[in-house]
Design a protein around this motif. Structure first.
Motif, PDB file in Angstrom:
ATOM      1  N   LYS A   1       0.808  -1.223   0.000  1.00 51.31           N
ATOM      2  CA  LYS A   1       0.000   0.000   0.000  1.00 51.31           C
ATOM      3  C   LYS A   1       0.840   1.271   0.000  1.00 51.31           C
ATOM      4  CE  LYS A   1      -0.756  -0.046   4.948  1.00 51.31           C
ATOM      5  NZ  LYS A   1      -1.717  -0.254   5.988  1.00 51.31           N
ATOM      6  N   HIS A   2       2.070   1.192   0.467  1.00 51.59           N
ATOM      7  CA  HIS A   2       2.920   2.371   0.447  1.00 51.59           C
ATOM      8  C   HIS A   2       3.630   2.533  -0.894  1.00 51.59           C
ATOM      9  CE1 HIS A   2       2.095   2.983   4.623  1.00 51.59           C
ATOM     10  NE2 HIS A   2       2.477   1.768   4.880  1.00 51.59           N
ATOM     11  N   SER A   3       3.610   1.502  -1.716  1.00 51.18           N
ATOM     12  CA  SER A   3       4.303   1.544  -3.001  1.00 51.18           C
ATOM     13  C   SER A   3       3.372   1.769  -4.178  1.00 51.18           C
ATOM     14  CB  SER A   3       5.052   0.234  -3.236  1.00 51.18           C
ATOM     15  OG  SER A   3       6.042   0.059  -2.263  1.00 51.18           O
ATOM     16  N   LEU A   4       2.133   1.340  -4.049  1.00 48.69           N
ATOM     17  CA  LEU A   4       1.183   1.443  -5.146  1.00 48.69           C
ATOM     18  C   LEU A   4       0.038   2.350  -4.749  1.00 48.69           C
ATOM     19  CD1 LEU A   4       0.897  -2.309  -6.134  1.00 48.69           C
ATOM     20  CD2 LEU A   4       2.413  -0.585  -7.090  1.00 48.69           C
TER      21      LEU A   4
ATOM     22  N   ARG B   1      -1.593   2.512 -11.395  1.00 49.54           N
ATOM     23  CA  ARG B   1      -1.754   3.884 -11.874  1.00 49.54           C
ATOM     24  C   ARG B   1      -0.560   4.752 -11.526  1.00 49.54           C
ATOM     25  NH1 ARG B   1      -6.882   5.173 -13.856  1.00 49.54           N
ATOM     26  NH2 ARG B   1      -5.736   7.047 -14.381  1.00 49.54           N
ATOM     27  N   ALA B   2       0.153   4.416 -10.434  1.00 52.91           N
ATOM     28  CA  ALA B   2       1.330   5.192 -10.028  1.00 52.91           C
ATOM     29  C   ALA B   2       2.216   4.325  -9.145  1.00 52.91           C
ATOM     30  CB  ALA B   2       0.910   6.448  -9.263  1.00 52.91           C
ATOM     31  N   VAL B   3       3.511   4.540  -9.231  1.00 50.24           N
ATOM     32  CA  VAL B   3       4.487   3.878  -8.365  1.00 50.24           C
ATOM     33  C   VAL B   3       5.300   4.979  -7.714  1.00 50.24           C
ATOM     34  CG1 VAL B   3       6.449   2.304  -8.250  1.00 50.24           C
ATOM     35  CG2 VAL B   3       4.597   1.846  -9.858  1.00 50.24           C
ATOM     36  N   ASP B   4       5.332   4.994  -6.397  1.00 49.91           N
ATOM     37  CA  ASP B   4       6.068   6.027  -5.673  1.00 49.91           C
ATOM     38  C   ASP B   4       7.565   5.898  -5.913  1.00 49.91           C
ATOM     39  OD1 ASP B   4       3.700   7.018  -4.621  1.00 49.91           O
ATOM     40  OD2 ASP B   4       3.891   5.897  -2.752  1.00 49.91           O
ATOM     41  N   SER B   5       8.218   7.007  -6.134  1.00 43.97           N
ATOM     42  CA  SER B   5       9.653   7.058  -6.345  1.00 43.97           C
ATOM     43  C   SER B   5      10.391   6.601  -5.093  1.00 43.97           C
ATOM     44  CB  SER B   5      10.059   8.494  -6.692  1.00 43.97           C
ATOM     45  OG  SER B   5      11.432   8.569  -6.920  1.00 43.97           O
TER      46      SER B   5
ATOM     47  N   LEU C   1       8.517  -6.944  -0.379  1.00 48.37           N
ATOM     48  CA  LEU C   1       7.426  -6.184   0.211  1.00 48.37           C
ATOM     49  C   LEU C   1       7.930  -5.196   1.238  1.00 48.37           C
ATOM     50  CD1 LEU C   1       4.762  -8.993   0.645  1.00 48.37           C
ATOM     51  CD2 LEU C   1       5.084  -7.426  -1.263  1.00 48.37           C
ATOM     52  N   ASP C   2       7.294  -4.023   1.243  1.00 48.77           N
ATOM     53  CA  ASP C   2       7.622  -2.989   2.221  1.00 48.77           C
ATOM     54  C   ASP C   2       7.280  -3.455   3.625  1.00 48.77           C
ATOM     55  OD1 ASP C   2       6.519  -0.232   0.132  1.00 48.77           O
ATOM     56  OD2 ASP C   2       8.452  -1.222   0.238  1.00 48.77           O
ATOM     57  N   SER C   3       8.007  -2.908   4.595  1.00 42.52           N
ATOM     58  CA  SER C   3       7.701  -3.247   5.990  1.00 42.52           C
ATOM     59  C   SER C   3       6.720  -2.281   6.586  1.00 42.52           C
ATOM     60  CB  SER C   3       8.976  -3.254   6.811  1.00 42.52           C
ATOM     61  OG  SER C   3       9.690  -2.068   6.634  1.00 42.52           O
TER      62      SER C   3
ATOM     63  N   ALA D   1      11.979  -0.168  -7.434  1.00 41.29           N
ATOM     64  CA  ALA D   1      13.243  -0.892  -7.576  1.00 41.29           C
ATOM     65  C   ALA D   1      13.056  -2.249  -8.251  1.00 41.29           C
ATOM     66  CB  ALA D   1      13.913  -1.068  -6.216  1.00 41.29           C
ATOM     67  N   SER D   2      11.885  -2.863  -8.083  1.00 40.83           N
ATOM     68  CA  SER D   2      11.619  -4.169  -8.700  1.00 40.83           C
ATOM     69  C   SER D   2      11.375  -4.051 -10.199  1.00 40.83           C
ATOM     70  CB  SER D   2      10.412  -4.833  -8.044  1.00 40.83           C
ATOM     71  OG  SER D   2       9.200  -4.236  -8.505  1.00 40.83           O
ATOM     72  N   GLY D   3      11.105  -2.828 -10.661  1.00 45.73           N
ATOM     73  CA  GLY D   3      10.811  -2.621 -12.068  1.00 45.73           C
ATOM     74  C   GLY D   3       9.345  -2.396 -12.357  1.00 45.73           C
TER      75      GLY D   3
END
Length: 95
Positions: A13-16, A30-34, A93-95, A40-42
């Motif tokens: 949820k923090h990445s997408l 729709r968006a990927v946070d920088s 996955l983000d922590s 980083a996964s592509g």
């Protein structure tokens, strides 16, 4: 059908953001946070997620269910379609 929302239960949820169900199955990014692990996964804006860790994804609910219980910091395969091609990415996955 749910549209334009962040996945609620997933470690992603923090990445997408603002994922949208696509006709024919899959969830469009729709968006990927920088600076995130998703970037980083592509994973790219416009990708359609069709599978996570061997589980088919047709809706946002499927994406939430596939990620529910997955360990933060662990790496899983994420299959996406992009420009008519199917790609499998390795996403931590983000922590």
């Amino acid at each position: 059908m749910l549209c334009h929302r962040t996945t609620s239960r997933s470690p992603l949820k923090h990445s997408l953001r603002n994922t949208t169900p696509r006709r024919g199955g899959g969830v469009q990014v729709r968006a990927v946070d920088s600076g995130t692990r998703a970037e980083a996964s592509g994973l790219q804006s416009g990708d359609t997620i069709i599978e996570v860790a061997g589980t088919s994804i047709a809706t946002l609910g499927d994406l939430d269910d596939a990620l529910d219980g997955k360990r933060a910091g662990a790496t899983y395969s994420v299959t996406v379609t992009r420009g008519g091609n199917t790609l499998t990415l390795q996403l931590t996955l983000d922590s």
